[in-house]
Design an enzyme around this catalytic site. Structure first.
Site, mmCIF file in Angstrom:
data_model
loop_
_atom_site.group_PDB
_atom_site.id
_atom_site.type_symbol
_atom_site.label_atom_id
_atom_site.label_comp_id
_atom_site.label_asym_id
_atom_site.label_seq_id
_atom_site.Cartn_x
_atom_site.Cartn_y
_atom_site.Cartn_z
ATOM 1 N N GLY A 1 0.837 -1.186 0.000
ATOM 2 C CA GLY A 1 0.000 0.000 0.000
ATOM 3 C C GLY A 1 0.871 1.235 0.000
ATOM 4 O O GLY A 1 2.031 1.186 0.426
ATOM 5 N N GLN B 1 3.176 10.032 1.148
ATOM 6 C CA GLN B 1 4.462 9.327 1.255
ATOM 7 C C GLN B 1 5.409 9.661 0.110
ATOM 8 O O GLN B 1 6.609 9.415 0.210
ATOM 9 C CB GLN B 1 4.242 7.810 1.313
ATOM 10 C CG GLN B 1 3.591 7.336 2.610
ATOM 11 C CD GLN B 1 3.457 5.824 2.629
ATOM 12 O OE1 GLN B 1 2.497 5.284 2.091
ATOM 13 N NE2 GLN B 1 4.407 5.153 3.235
ATOM 14 N N CYS C 1 5.788 0.087 7.718
ATOM 15 C CA CYS C 1 5.488 1.237 6.869
ATOM 16 C C CYS C 1 6.735 1.590 6.065
ATOM 17 O O CYS C 1 7.827 1.650 6.616
ATOM 18 C CB CYS C 1 5.073 2.418 7.730
ATOM 19 S SG CYS C 1 4.695 3.897 6.777
ATOM 20 N N LEU C 2 6.552 1.825 4.768
ATOM 21 C CA LEU C 2 7.670 2.191 3.901
ATOM 22 C C LEU C 2 8.317 3.506 4.343
ATOM 23 O O LEU C 2 9.484 3.751 4.048
ATOM 24 C CB LEU C 2 7.198 2.302 2.446
ATOM 25 C CG LEU C 2 6.707 0.983 1.828
ATOM 26 C CD1 LEU C 2 5.961 1.236 0.529
ATOM 27 C CD2 LEU C 2 7.881 0.030 1.604
ATOM 28 N N HIS D 1 -4.431 1.786 7.520
ATOM 29 C CA HIS D 1 -3.070 2.341 7.566
ATOM 30 C C HIS D 1 -2.923 3.481 6.547
ATOM 31 O O HIS D 1 -2.387 4.548 6.870
ATOM 32 C CB HIS D 1 -2.076 1.203 7.278
ATOM 33 C CG HIS D 1 -0.639 1.598 7.255
ATOM 34 N ND1 HIS D 1 0.270 1.157 8.195
ATOM 35 C CD2 HIS D 1 0.075 2.379 6.391
ATOM 36 C CE1 HIS D 1 1.470 1.659 7.922
ATOM 37 N NE2 HIS D 1 1.381 2.401 6.829
ATOM 38 N N GLU D 2 -3.425 3.249 5.313
ATOM 39 C CA GLU D 2 -3.260 4.271 4.260
ATOM 40 C C GLU D 2 -4.124 5.494 4.530
ATOM 41 O O GLU D 2 -3.690 6.626 4.294
ATOM 42 C CB GLU D 2 -3.582 3.688 2.879
ATOM 43 C CG GLU D 2 -2.712 2.511 2.443
ATOM 44 C CD GLU D 2 -1.222 2.695 2.675
ATOM 45 O OE1 GLU D 2 -0.716 3.834 2.680
ATOM 46 O OE2 GLU D 2 -0.547 1.670 2.878
ATOM 47 N N HIS E 1 -2.431 7.739 6.836
ATOM 48 C CA HIS E 1 -1.394 8.562 6.208
ATOM 49 C C HIS E 1 -1.980 9.881 5.692
ATOM 50 O O HIS E 1 -1.311 10.920 5.717
ATOM 51 C CB HIS E 1 -0.776 7.823 5.013
ATOM 52 C CG HIS E 1 0.413 6.969 5.365
ATOM 53 N ND1 HIS E 1 1.560 7.476 5.926
ATOM 54 C CD2 HIS E 1 0.639 5.642 5.190
ATOM 55 C CE1 HIS E 1 2.450 6.490 6.097
ATOM 56 N NE2 HIS E 1 1.910 5.358 5.672
HETATM 57 NI NI NI Z 1 2.782 3.486 5.705
#
Ligand code: NI
Length: 181
Positions: free
Chosen positions: A46, A51, A97-98, A139-140, A143
């Site tokens: 995702g 991000q 998380c990236l 989660h997204e 963000h």
């Molecule tokens: Ni994330």
């Protein structure tokens, strides 16, 4: 399409509230495509526009096909202006998380959600999800409000450092387990 740079903590752009898109036009579609390519390259399951430094309410997701229980696995999901309209149950599971490289956490999330938004063609869609897809959607959407999973940990003992990518034997298996997004 282009691979964009993924911002990591403590970049302040990760903490800003993103604005809704007015309509899903060619510009937003190009953003969707860049985000999907960036997410695949990472790799992740995702990605949210903040991000990559874009303050718009746009997310993409793609879960591995072998992820059971959701008919939407194995294909990209594009959502603009996603909204959590219903959430049920709760489960503490692992996520990464990236934008928070090197760590995973155990986060309590709703187990079943309904999310509404606009798809890649600007049509209204409603997604009913459970399991990992439900977790990834929450989660997204977080963000988009400048919230990171680390904010939701019930304590510091829920955060774990992970080994570097190159030290892992099977990056695909490890990736699936970690579910970075
Ligand atoms: Ni994330």
């Amino acid at each position: 399409m282009a691979i964009r740079k993924i911002l990591t903590v403590p970049d302040p752009r990760l903490r800003q509230k993103a604005r809704p898109v007015k309509r899903v036009d060619k510009r937003v579609q190009a953003l969707f495509d860049d985000m999907l390519e960036t997410m695949h390259a990472a790799p992740g399951i995702g990605l949210a526009a903040p991000q990559i430094g874009v303050g718009l309410r746009v997310i993409v997701l793609e879960l591995p096909e072998e992820e059971d229980g959701n008919p939407l696995t194995g294909q990209p999901i594009f959502l603009a202006n996603p909204e959590l309209v219903s959430a049920r149950g709760s489960e503490e599971e692992q996520e990464g998380c990236l934008s928070v490289p090197g760590f995973v956490g155990y986060v309590e999330r709703a187990t079943e959600v309904i999310v509404q938004g606009l798809d890649r063609r600007g049509r209204k869609v409603r997604i009913e999800a459970n399991g990992l897809l439900a977790r990834a959607l929450q989660h997204e959407i977080d963000h988009l409000d400048g919230v990171l999973y680390v904010d939701r940990l019930s304590g510091p003992d829920k955060l774990f450092r992970i080994v570097k990518e190159e030290e892992e034997t099977s990056s695909e298996a490890a990736h699936k387990e970690r579910a970075e997004m």
